[in-house]
Design a protein around this motif. Sequence first.
Motif, PDB file in Angstrom:
ATOM      1  N   ILE A 201       6.423  10.200 -16.248  1.00 43.96           N
ATOM      2  CA  ILE A 201       7.654   9.219 -16.701  1.00 43.96           C
ATOM      3  C   ILE A 201       7.997   8.820 -16.111  1.00 43.96           C
ATOM      4  CG2 ILE A 201       9.569   9.744 -18.673  1.00 43.96           C
ATOM      5  CD1 ILE A 201       8.896  11.827 -19.965  1.00 43.96           C
ATOM      6  N   ASN A 202       8.107   9.121 -14.741  1.00 45.45           N
ATOM      7  CA  ASN A 202       9.085   8.644 -13.434  1.00 45.45           C
ATOM      8  C   ASN A 202       8.576   7.433 -13.129  1.00 45.45           C
ATOM      9  OD1 ASN A 202      11.525   9.064 -14.600  1.00 45.45           O
ATOM     10  ND2 ASN A 202      11.454  11.031 -12.923  1.00 45.45           N
ATOM     11  N   ASP A 203       6.794   8.123 -12.926  1.00 49.88           N
ATOM     12  CA  ASP A 203       5.650   7.826 -11.685  1.00 49.88           C
ATOM     13  C   ASP A 203       4.748   6.692 -12.023  1.00 49.88           C
ATOM     14  OD1 ASP A 203       7.579   8.988  -9.624  1.00 49.88           O
ATOM     15  OD2 ASP A 203       6.158   9.664  -8.592  1.00 49.88           O
ATOM     16  N   VAL A 204       4.236   6.599 -13.370  1.00 51.69           N
ATOM     17  CA  VAL A 204       2.938   6.681 -13.587  1.00 51.69           C
ATOM     18  C   VAL A 204       3.230   5.399 -13.810  1.00 51.69           C
ATOM     19  CG1 VAL A 204       1.218   6.671 -14.885  1.00 51.69           C
ATOM     20  CG2 VAL A 204       1.756   8.926 -13.818  1.00 51.69           C
TER      21      VAL A 204
ATOM     22  N   GLN B  64       7.323   7.175 -23.457  1.00 53.25           N
ATOM     23  CA  GLN B  64       8.254   7.484 -22.403  1.00 53.25           C
ATOM     24  C   GLN B  64       8.208   6.711 -21.280  1.00 53.25           C
ATOM     25  OE1 GLN B  64       9.595  12.385 -23.100  1.00 53.25           O
ATOM     26  NE2 GLN B  64       7.190  11.966 -24.362  1.00 53.25           N
ATOM     27  N   PHE B  65       7.350   6.664 -20.887  1.00 45.78           N
ATOM     28  CA  PHE B  65       7.173   6.364 -19.494  1.00 45.78           C
ATOM     29  C   PHE B  65       7.787   5.445 -18.838  1.00 45.78           C
ATOM     30  CE2 PHE B  65       2.273   7.864 -18.374  1.00 45.78           C
ATOM     31  CZ  PHE B  65       2.975   9.309 -18.612  1.00 45.78           C
ATOM     32  N   LYS B  66       8.999   5.139 -17.721  1.00 40.00           N
ATOM     33  CA  LYS B  66       9.201   3.962 -17.620  1.00 40.00           C
ATOM     34  C   LYS B  66       8.997   3.240 -17.023  1.00 40.00           C
ATOM     35  CE  LYS B  66      13.148   7.309 -16.651  1.00 40.00           C
ATOM     36  NZ  LYS B  66      14.284   8.026 -15.390  1.00 40.00           N
ATOM     37  N   SER B  67       7.728   3.148 -16.333  1.00 38.44           N
ATOM     38  CA  SER B  67       6.931   2.054 -16.199  1.00 38.44           C
ATOM     39  C   SER B  67       5.479   1.280 -16.193  1.00 38.44           C
ATOM     40  CB  SER B  67       6.995   1.617 -14.043  1.00 38.44           C
ATOM     41  OG  SER B  67       8.416   2.445 -13.504  1.00 38.44           O
ATOM     42  N   LEU B  68       4.919   2.578 -17.431  1.00 36.93           N
ATOM     43  CA  LEU B  68       3.798   1.572 -17.631  1.00 36.93           C
ATOM     44  C   LEU B  68       3.541   0.272 -18.319  1.00 36.93           C
ATOM     45  CD1 LEU B  68       1.312   3.683 -19.114  1.00 36.93           C
ATOM     46  CD2 LEU B  68       2.488   2.489 -21.250  1.00 36.93           C
ATOM     47  N   LEU B  69       2.087   0.301 -17.441  1.00 42.01           N
ATOM     48  CA  LEU B  69       1.499  -1.776 -17.360  1.00 42.01           C
ATOM     49  C   LEU B  69       0.440  -1.631 -17.658  1.00 42.01           C
ATOM     50  CD1 LEU B  69       2.055  -2.410 -13.447  1.00 42.01           C
ATOM     51  CD2 LEU B  69       3.952  -2.719 -15.643  1.00 42.01           C
ATOM     52  N   ALA B  70      -0.447  -0.734 -17.853  1.00 44.68           N
ATOM     53  CA  ALA B  70      -1.748   0.108 -19.018  1.00 44.68           C
ATOM     54  C   ALA B  70      -2.341   1.011 -19.150  1.00 44.68           C
ATOM     55  CB  ALA B  70      -2.827  -1.164 -18.299  1.00 44.68           C
ATOM     56  N   LEU B  71      -2.438   1.071 -20.866  1.00 42.19           N
ATOM     57  CA  LEU B  71      -2.758   2.299 -21.457  1.00 42.19           C
ATOM     58  C   LEU B  71      -4.778   2.055 -21.124  1.00 42.19           C
ATOM     59  CD1 LEU B  71      -3.030   5.444 -22.116  1.00 42.19           C
ATOM     60  CD2 LEU B  71      -1.889   4.338 -24.615  1.00 42.19           C
ATOM     61  N   VAL B  72      -5.498   2.376 -21.312  1.00 45.12           N
ATOM     62  CA  VAL B  72      -6.629   2.156 -20.695  1.00 45.12           C
ATOM     63  C   VAL B  72      -7.545   2.970 -21.638  1.00 45.12           C
ATOM     64  CG1 VAL B  72      -8.324   1.172 -19.727  1.00 45.12           C
ATOM     65  CG2 VAL B  72      -6.655   0.594 -18.937  1.00 45.12           C
TER      66      VAL B  72
ATOM     67  N   PRO C  70       0.927  -1.632 -24.239  1.00 39.31           N
ATOM     68  CA  PRO C  70      -0.370  -2.513 -23.719  1.00 39.31           C
ATOM     69  C   PRO C  70      -1.477  -1.544 -23.252  1.00 39.31           C
ATOM     70  CG  PRO C  70       0.913  -1.175 -21.977  1.00 39.31           C
ATOM     71  CD  PRO C  70       2.214  -0.832 -22.953  1.00 39.31           C
ATOM     72  N   VAL C  71      -2.097  -1.626 -25.076  1.00 43.14           N
ATOM     73  CA  VAL C  71      -3.710  -0.901 -25.087  1.00 43.14           C
ATOM     74  C   VAL C  71      -4.205  -1.185 -24.592  1.00 43.14           C
ATOM     75  CG1 VAL C  71      -4.862   0.785 -26.753  1.00 43.14           C
ATOM     76  CG2 VAL C  71      -1.895   1.135 -26.630  1.00 43.14           C
ATOM     77  N   ALA C  72      -5.793  -0.555 -24.105  1.00 40.29           N
ATOM     78  CA  ALA C  72      -7.178  -1.359 -24.259  1.00 40.29           C
ATOM     79  C   ALA C  72      -7.941  -0.306 -24.246  1.00 40.29           C
ATOM     80  CB  ALA C  72      -6.967  -2.576 -22.897  1.00 40.29           C
ATOM     81  N   ILE C  73      -9.254  -1.184 -24.490  1.00 36.14           N
ATOM     82  CA  ILE C  73     -10.162  -0.343 -25.174  1.00 36.14           C
ATOM     83  C   ILE C  73     -11.713  -0.478 -25.036  1.00 36.14           C
ATOM     84  CG2 ILE C  73     -11.460   0.746 -27.242  1.00 36.14           C
ATOM     85  CD1 ILE C  73      -8.914   0.928 -29.061  1.00 36.14           C
ATOM     86  N   ILE C  74     -11.962   0.665 -23.706  1.00 40.72           N
ATOM     87  CA  ILE C  74     -13.421   0.538 -23.771  1.00 40.72           C
ATOM     88  C   ILE C  74     -14.463   1.015 -24.339  1.00 40.72           C
ATOM     89  CG2 ILE C  74     -14.963   0.765 -21.127  1.00 40.72           C
ATOM     90  CD1 ILE C  74     -11.746  -1.603 -20.936  1.00 40.72           C
TER      91      ILE C  74
END
Length: 530
Positions: free
Chosen positions: A116-119, A155-163, A237-241
Amino acid sequence: MEENLYGARVDNNSDSPISEFYAGKNLFVTGGTGFLGKVLIEKILRSCPGLGTVYVLTRKKRCQDIHERIHDLLSSKLFDKLRKDQPNFEEKIQPIEGDIILPEFGLSNEDRQLLINDVHIVFHSAATIKFDEHLRTAVELNVLPVRKIIKLCQQFKSLLALVHVSTAYCNCDRPYIEETIYEPHIAPQKLIDALEWMTDDMVESVTPKLLGSHPNTYTFTKQLAEAIYKMEGAGLPVAIIRPSIVGAAWKEPIQGWIDNFNGASGLCIASGKGLLRSMKGDFKAVADLVPVDIPTNIMIVVGWYTAVYKPKESLVYNCTSGAVNPLTWGDFQVGIMDYFKKTPLEGSFRRPYTTFTSNEMLHDYWVFVSHMIPAYLADFGYRLMGKKPRMVRTYNKLHRSMEILSFFTTHSWEWTSGNHDLLRHVLSDADKKTFYFDPRQIHWPTYLEKFCFGAKHYVLNEDMNALPAARAHIKKLRNIRYMFNTCVIVVLWRVLIARSQIAQNVWNLILSLVFKFVRYFKITSTIQKH
């Protein structure tokens, strides 16, 4: 630094904006011990040396803890190039104990808080790839983990992308597939609720109706997984491959590298071993094959693009080759046959020869004649030698696997690639070379040679020094086949045909010609000696 059209700040002067972006970023990877996950970890570490920590969700095995599993993974030949460039790269890999089938992935409170803090970037590629998985298991491994990853990422504090890694065949009930999330014919939650009270036997009995036009539970549950993102992943921020059939590496990290028997690899090996003689399929249908380094590079690029350009909606990227550089199953068959005739596999059951046919009756005939009869004869020989029979069992297993694949070898699809093409236009020249993913550049005959070599060398662990013995074995099999065919012709002639006087006269003529031919060569060789 300048702002792009989406308001993100981009350094246009950097040779590799992608490498610069990933500097200091921490990743969370599920499926990191799988085929695609391994290549992803290797490539992103090697191409983005400033990368932070890569947290890899890893489950314990009976004889190995998570640290031993990751150590064995990173010690493989796949990471030799990275090991040479970055000797201490293992320090960036941190296994996180968990399992996608467990509630909240089975994460400890400490590990959950760490993530939660790092990813910053999440790559979710964990899934079952068994096409014939029981529907309950397929839902537990392909659908429910998506809900878990969404709740965790929220819950992630610094999420930029979920692939997320899906499949190009999740909508294979459509001939024309766009880069959008389609509505499934069954609401995911209704299916999940039903599976809670249904017994396994009940699930099996209703599975064909639940699948509808889908050929198997894999494509069906992958479609449901995408729908979960659309319904429950709003704000992320979801993206699907969507890769099609993932094959051996094209360029990196090792040409031809592959580590499994799945899909095209199993088809390749079964053909090379002389086991598979007839395959149900359309010779002209497109075999939409993509080397594993192409979806890997797209994943890395999409992670950067999603974080930097911040698209207003979740984008889908079809990762296919058929529309721009088609390879037919006929081309595939010719390519692998040409290779294995020159470079045979060790201990082949028969000489390599495989053909595709769309005629059901003809296929069944060749299965009986070229598969089952030799299998029963071989098992009879094993019994005479006091060995355990195995060929009939092997062929039954092979037929089940090939029947599952036949849906994909008898159909062709058309995928759009607008988002895929958009990525290429926003890359710097340096990143286009580093994170290549344009299938137009693949020369299929050369790639298929590397594919076959990879199956021989990396999957079967065969040494090229043993090639003379393998060729001698194939020559022996050829001679046995000629002798067997000759005996069959003679028996058929004598039993079925030679009852007529005309047939006997023809037979005597053939024998006299053979004797004259042999006598001529004896006389010629005697004269040459003198």
